[in-house]
Design an enzyme around this catalytic site. Structure first.
Site, mmCIF file in Angstrom:
data_model
loop_
_atom_site.group_PDB
_atom_site.id
_atom_site.type_symbol
_atom_site.label_atom_id
_atom_site.label_comp_id
_atom_site.label_asym_id
_atom_site.label_seq_id
_atom_site.Cartn_x
_atom_site.Cartn_y
_atom_site.Cartn_z
ATOM 1 N N LYS A 175 45.100 30.876 38.380
ATOM 2 C CA LYS A 175 43.672 30.602 38.572
ATOM 3 C C LYS A 175 43.295 30.391 40.038
ATOM 4 C CE LYS A 175 42.149 31.165 35.403
ATOM 5 N NZ LYS A 175 42.062 32.529 34.810
ATOM 6 N N HIS A 216 53.293 34.675 39.607
ATOM 7 C CA HIS A 216 52.962 33.274 39.871
ATOM 8 C C HIS A 216 54.217 32.496 40.271
ATOM 9 C CE1 HIS A 216 48.942 33.784 38.421
ATOM 10 N NE2 HIS A 216 49.215 33.769 37.138
ATOM 11 N N SER A 264 39.321 25.771 35.979
ATOM 12 C CA SER A 264 39.502 27.153 35.533
ATOM 13 C C SER A 264 40.694 27.272 34.590
ATOM 14 C CB SER A 264 39.702 28.062 36.749
ATOM 15 O OG SER A 264 39.822 29.404 36.358
#
Length: 293
Positions: A44, A99, A129
């Site tokens: 995010k 990530h 988010s």
């Protein structure tokens, strides 16, 4: 329904695409090519946005690739089982997404000429988010409340691990010529200028018209309309967009609409404690969250 997360080196990852085997392969055996470009983020933080920017730069500003090929095929998630196959089949220069924290990142990168673009974001906006994302994505545990999710985030007990560890680990590499650090806030403030800097970093000289095309096709509204990046092509079994919108707001400071005063003060205390010693001022620290020396 309870989600059984994949555990790897003390960090939990969403099941389905991730496995201990795929993560171990990514760390220890993934073959990095010298012209690879890695799009690295904590969840995010602008992952999709940067994928679109980099895709357009690589295609010289021509939006055809972005508008006809799914972003997961343009920039495969190489640490997942499916993404690894796509990465192996991708022509160079490969655009690769993850990530991963620094300690799980491909070891082969550190002896290569490959490049990393690392995008950071105000962690308070990430919390908001991420909270909404977990409510609509079926491979994530549905949080019981925003307050509970905030607690989990601050303790690092969320998929992909601690934001604090993630950003501090990557920032230790600041100054390396093959790593480009940028923030979501800087992208919002000066997208064109950032695109120009990215072109220089990647060795892609685009003319004014091509840069304008990159900027126009990576506006929030343009990405929201583009089915190749807005996740509407994903089946409801994976992403239930009746529970929310994947590309939700795309703004800075939305945390102010969600945090109570007590939550904000709590966040500030944890932030100052965990971020001590990091000699860098982030954009979101200029309006609060200033680390004590």
């Amino acid at each position: 329904m309870t989600v059984q997360y994949v555990q790897y080196k003390g960090i939990k990852f969403p099941p389905g695409y991730n496995s201990v085997e795929s993560l171990s392969f990514a760390e220890n055996k993934f073959e990095v090519q010298d012209d690879d470009i890695f799009n690295v983020t904590y969840p995010k933080s602008g992952t999709v946005w940067m994928t679109e920017i980099l895709s357009l730069i690589l295609s010289g500003g021509d939006p055809a690739w972005n508008q006809s090929v799914l972003n997961s095929l343009r920039a495969p998630w190489f640490s997942t089982q499916l993404g690894l196959e796509t990465a192996h089949d991708s022509p160079s220069p490969r655009l690769l997404t993850c990530h991963l924290p620094i300690q799980i990142f491909p070891k082969a990168f550190f002896t290569s000429k490959a490049k990393v673009v690392y995008t950071s974001r105000d962690p308070r906006d990430i919390v908001v988010s991420y909270y909404y994302f977990t409510k609509m994505c079926t491979t994530y545990e549905d949080p019981k409340s925003f307050n509970q999710f905030l607690d989990s985030f601050l303790s690092g007990d969320v998929p992909h691990g601690s934001w604090f560890d993630h950003i501090k680990g990557w920032m230790e590499l600041e100054g390396r010529s093959n790593i480009f650090f940028i923030s979501y806030e800087e992208l919002k403030q000066n997208l064109r200028g950032t695109v120009e800097r990215l072109c220089h970093f990647l060795g892609k000289e685009l003319d004014d018209a091509a840069i304008t095309s990159v900027v126009e096709n990576t506006s929030f509204q343009a990405m929201r309309r583009n089915k190749m990046c807005n996740s509407t092509m994903l089946p409801k079994e994976l992403m239930d967009q009746e529970k929310g919108t994947f590309l939700r707001k795309g703004i800075c400071g939305d945390w102010k609409n969600h945090f109570t005063v007590a939550q904000s003060e709590y966040f500030d205390r944890v932030y100052q404690e965990k971020m001590q010693g990091l000699n860098r001022i982030f954009p979101w620290e200029q309006t609060g969250l200033v680390k004590s020396s």
